[in-house]
Design an enzyme around this catalytic site. Structure first.
Site, PDB file in Angstrom:
ATOM      1  N   GLY A 191      11.900   1.578  15.475  1.00 28.68           N
ATOM      2  CA  GLY A 191      11.705   0.199  15.211  1.00 28.68           C
ATOM      3  C   GLY A 191      12.347   0.012  13.871  1.00 28.68           C
ATOM      4  N   CYS A 229       8.040   5.369   8.237  1.00 27.02           N
ATOM      5  CA  CYS A 229       8.877   4.147   8.046  1.00 27.02           C
ATOM      6  C   CYS A 229      10.223   4.444   7.742  1.00 27.02           C
ATOM      7  CB  CYS A 229       8.259   3.213   7.122  1.00 27.02           C
ATOM      8  SG  CYS A 229       9.253   1.701   6.692  1.00 27.02           S
ATOM      9  N   LEU A 230      11.419   3.817   7.788  1.00 27.94           N
ATOM     10  CA  LEU A 230      12.716   4.144   7.507  1.00 27.94           C
ATOM     11  C   LEU A 230      12.829   3.752   6.225  1.00 27.94           C
ATOM     12  CD1 LEU A 230      14.643   3.079  10.772  1.00 27.94           C
ATOM     13  CD2 LEU A 230      13.942   5.359  10.003  1.00 27.94           C
ATOM     14  N   HIS A 255       3.366  -2.830  12.868  1.00 27.41           N
ATOM     15  CA  HIS A 255       3.926  -2.248  11.782  1.00 27.41           C
ATOM     16  C   HIS A 255       5.427  -3.090  11.454  1.00 27.41           C
ATOM     17  CE1 HIS A 255       5.924   1.088   9.596  1.00 27.41           C
ATOM     18  NE2 HIS A 255       6.862   0.522   9.726  1.00 27.41           N
ATOM     19  N   GLU A 256       6.268  -3.513  12.544  1.00 28.73           N
ATOM     20  CA  GLU A 256       7.319  -4.313  12.159  1.00 28.73           C
ATOM     21  C   GLU A 256       6.776  -5.585  11.885  1.00 28.73           C
ATOM     22  OE1 GLU A 256       9.758  -2.407  11.699  1.00 28.73           O
ATOM     23  OE2 GLU A 256       8.927  -0.583  13.046  1.00 28.73           O
ATOM     24  N   HIS A 307       6.355  -5.744   8.192  1.00 31.84           N
ATOM     25  CA  HIS A 307       7.497  -5.975   7.448  1.00 31.84           C
ATOM     26  C   HIS A 307       7.964  -7.413   7.207  1.00 31.84           C
ATOM     27  CE1 HIS A 307       8.766  -1.950   6.607  1.00 31.84           C
ATOM     28  NE2 HIS A 307       8.609  -1.615   8.067  1.00 31.84           N
TER      29      HIS A 307
HETATM   30 NI    NI Z   1       8.888   0.516   8.693  1.00 31.37          NI
END
Ligand code: NI
Length: 210
Positions: free
Chosen positions: A89, A135-136, A177-178, A181
């Site tokens: 994601g 998380c990226l 989660h997204e 952000h």
């Molecule tokens: Ni993330």
């Protein structure tokens, strides 16, 4: 959101499946004017992912006014960036675009790309569940976060059509989660202040090493 599960072979399959899906996305996209066509659709690009504790990760994203070719290009680039990372994601905030756009693909086969534009959670279960997240924007850090076990999301797709989706399991974790952000919140902010300090120190060391 990032999970380091993808074998190289799976990533290759994913890329092929994604290109097919993207061609379909472009073909089915409404034409903005008579001269628009798939042949002049901009090429894909990998986007730079912001890393925690970059302050830009705390900006609040604005709603998308119109789902047009600019947004479809953003969706395609975000998907390309997510698959390449690899992750499951990505929110626009993470690539320094502060508009309410998310891409997610939690499938094992990496061929179920979904775009959520202006997503809203219209229902969430009282039951909550603890799950490990990554998380990226916080590479190499994994920790448990408690979230609603199930959610119903309403959003626009890349054609500007409204849809609702009932999400559970990894998809429910990922969408929450997204969406965090988009509100300027990174998952590590759910952890203890001590853990957050340690993570910040680790991320700063990593940034200097790069
Ligand atoms: Ni993330």
């Amino acid at each position: 959101m990032g999970y380091l599960r993808c074998a190289t072979e799976a990533a290759q399959v994913s890329r092929t499946a994604y290109r097919r899906k993207r061609q379909l996305l472009i073909r089915t996209a409404p034409l903005e004017c008579g001269c628009s066509s798939a042949s002049n659709f901009p090429t894909m690009a990998l986007l730079n992912i912001l890393h925690y504790p970059d302050k830009r990760l705390h900006k609040i994203a604005k709603p998308v006014a119109t789902v047009d070719d600019r947004i479809r290009k953003l969706v395609a680039d975000m998907a390309e960036t997510m698959y390449a990372a690899p992750g499951v994601g990505l929110a626009a905030t993470q690539v320094d675009v502060h508009e309410r756009v998310i891409v997610i693909d939690v499938s094992e086969t990496h061929d179920e790309l979904r775009a959520f534009i202006n997503p809203e959670i219209v229902w969430s279960s009282d039951e909550r569940k603890l799950a490990e997240e990554g998380c990226l924007s916080v590479p190499g850090i994994y920790d448990s976060v408690e979230r609603a076990e199930k959610v119903r999301v309403r959003a626009l797709n890349e054609r500007g059509e409204t849809f609702e989706l009932d999400c559970d399991g990894l998809l429910a974790v990922c969408i929450q989660h997204e969406m965090d952000h988009l509100m300027g919140r990174v998952f590590v902010e759910y952890l203890s202040p001590l853990k957050q300090t340690r993570i910040k120190t680790k991320m700063k060391k990593l940034a200097h090493a790069m």
